[in-house]
Design an enzyme around this catalytic site. Structure first.
Site, short mmCIF file in Angstrom:
data_model
loop_
_atom_site.label_atom_id
_atom_site.label_comp_id
_atom_site.label_asym_id
_atom_site.label_seq_id
_atom_site.Cartn_x
_atom_site.Cartn_y
_atom_site.Cartn_z
N ALA A 21 0.78 -1.06 0.09
CA ALA A 21 -0.01 -0.15 0.05
C ALA A 21 0.79 1.12 0.04
O ALA A 21 2.03 1.26 0.63
CB ALA A 21 -0.90 0.13 1.00
N CYS A 22 0.59 2.33 -0.68
CA CYS A 22 1.34 3.50 -0.71
C CYS A 22 1.13 4.22 0.37
O CYS A 22 1.52 5.15 0.73
CB CYS A 22 1.26 4.09 -1.97
SG CYS A 22 2.17 3.55 -3.34
N GLY A 23 0.05 3.98 1.16
CA GLY A 23 -0.06 4.83 2.52
C GLY A 23 -0.73 5.87 2.49
O GLY A 23 -1.47 6.48 3.54
#
Lengths: 256, 256
Positions: free
Chosen positions: A101-103
């Site tokens: 996940a890129c957050g």
């Protein structure tokens, strides 16, 4: 590098329950561009990202020395590097390093989109969560011999171990548990997941997508994990050690 | 999941030095294919890779339930999944999870290719390596407050701390140290790197590409890290704890 979060600290044996503010480590995406082309996104602590980008490119074989770089500019979370010689990025052939996940909030919402927010009224006792880590420890056979693995396990609401998986990767161990749960037709909504790894956004999203309402770890949560848990309605428990644990989100699902 | 390795165990304070066999955790690439298309490579423990693939696809939003899968076949390290409905893999939009190095011998050789094998005669004292971890601990400020970060640091041959970097990612911390070293023009060949993270192939390759002859960790090495160290000629030290350490490769560079 640090953010403050309101948490519920519980010392079970001593019957102490306190709401406090505590520090968590911040993890954010850093996007690296080389000569105008997107190269990679690393989930990283947002400090020294110039050093991060330069060091990463050396390790990946994109540059061989600092002299290969003409210019570095930083704009927010984007690092742009210009090299002296033209570089065929495709030619480096090394895969991109991108955590699950890129957050960023948008990514989390996107990833959770299909499953929606967990609105499960199920409750889990703090004692069962504490005992679960004792079972996990005795089930972690590879760790005992090598010290090199993470473990994850699924427990029923009343604290029975369903299965435990070990892997060199904390994400992989959770994936294996969820995969086995799917194969065996487990009711995830009545189960909780425990892990030896830090709970970051990608770890939380895995549980939320499987509709597991509570995830606990003996390790620290990262800020992205707390954000993902808030958004997905998951109960996030960290620092489960001895008879103590910290609850970061949705504390109502934990019975004391 | 486990491999045996010959190592040199050193208990510095007690003056004990012993060559032994010990267990290390095995990490290998698992390649996941969906409907004949390559999807992702995960560095994982080579067990339960069916569960790994199915659980991973749920977390990534490729499938929503076991029923979405028609068939799973496994051939060596490749997991092939066929879904019932057609799936537009590009449409999932989620980035691929691929660690830096795929861990196979060919990849390691490819990545090290340009720098060649480290043939440096420099030596480092075991005492300096042990003391380095004490310095690292007092320099890890974010870890002390959050428990959520890794640290890496570079030391001169005679044990002086050059700089310490913290990051939520063990790879990022090493990248930052190497990046800072490049910026400051450090002589990597006379330095050693210490880290709080496990030493896998990708961690070792970062150091070898920077021509750092010795990497040490308080954590366990993984099998891929030992292979990468053997091939690159790097001295790999693990389990640095108190007054003890284990040397996995090229022990001649460690003085006792």
């Amino acid at each position: 590098m640090l953010a403050k979060r309101k948490i519920l600290k519980v010392n079970f044996r001593k019957g102490k329950k306190a709401e406090e503010e505590d520090f968590v480590a911040v993890d954010k995406p850093t996007n690296i561009f080389v000569n105008g082309n997107y190269f990679v996104t690393l989930m990283a602590s947002p400090r020294n990202i110039r050093e991060l980008a330069i060091g990463h490119l050396l390790g990946q074989g994109v540059i061989n020395a600092l002299e290969d770089i003409e210019h570095v500019s930083i704009r927010g979370k984007n690092v742009n590097l210009r090299t002296k010689a033209e570089i065929q990025l495709e030619a480096t052939k090394f895969p991109k390093v991108i955590p699950t996940a890129c957050g960023t909030s948008e990514d989390i919402i996107g990833l959770l989109g299909k499953s929606g927010v967990l609105k499960l009224a199920v409750k889990f006792s703090a004692e069962n969560i504490l005992n679960a880590f004792k079972s996990l420890h005795s089930a972690s056979k590879v760790f005992k011999k090598s010290g090199g693995t993470h473990a994850a396990a699924l427990f029923t609401r009343d604290g029975k171990l369903k299965f435990c998986m070990e892997d060199v990767g904390r994400h992989n161990a959770v994936d294996k548990v969820i995969g086995k749960g799917l194969i065996e037709g487990v009711n995830f909504t009545r189960s909780f997941m425990i892990s030896t790894g830090r709970l970051s956004a990608d770890m939380v999203i895995k549980c939320a997508r499987a509709r597991i309402p509570l995830a606990a770890s003996k390790a620290a949560p990262l800020e992205s994990g707390i954000l993902a848990a808030e958004m997905s309605g998951l109960t996030l428990v960290g620092f489960v050690r001895g008879s103590r644990l910290n609850v970061y989100t949705r504390p109502r699902r934990v019975k004391f």
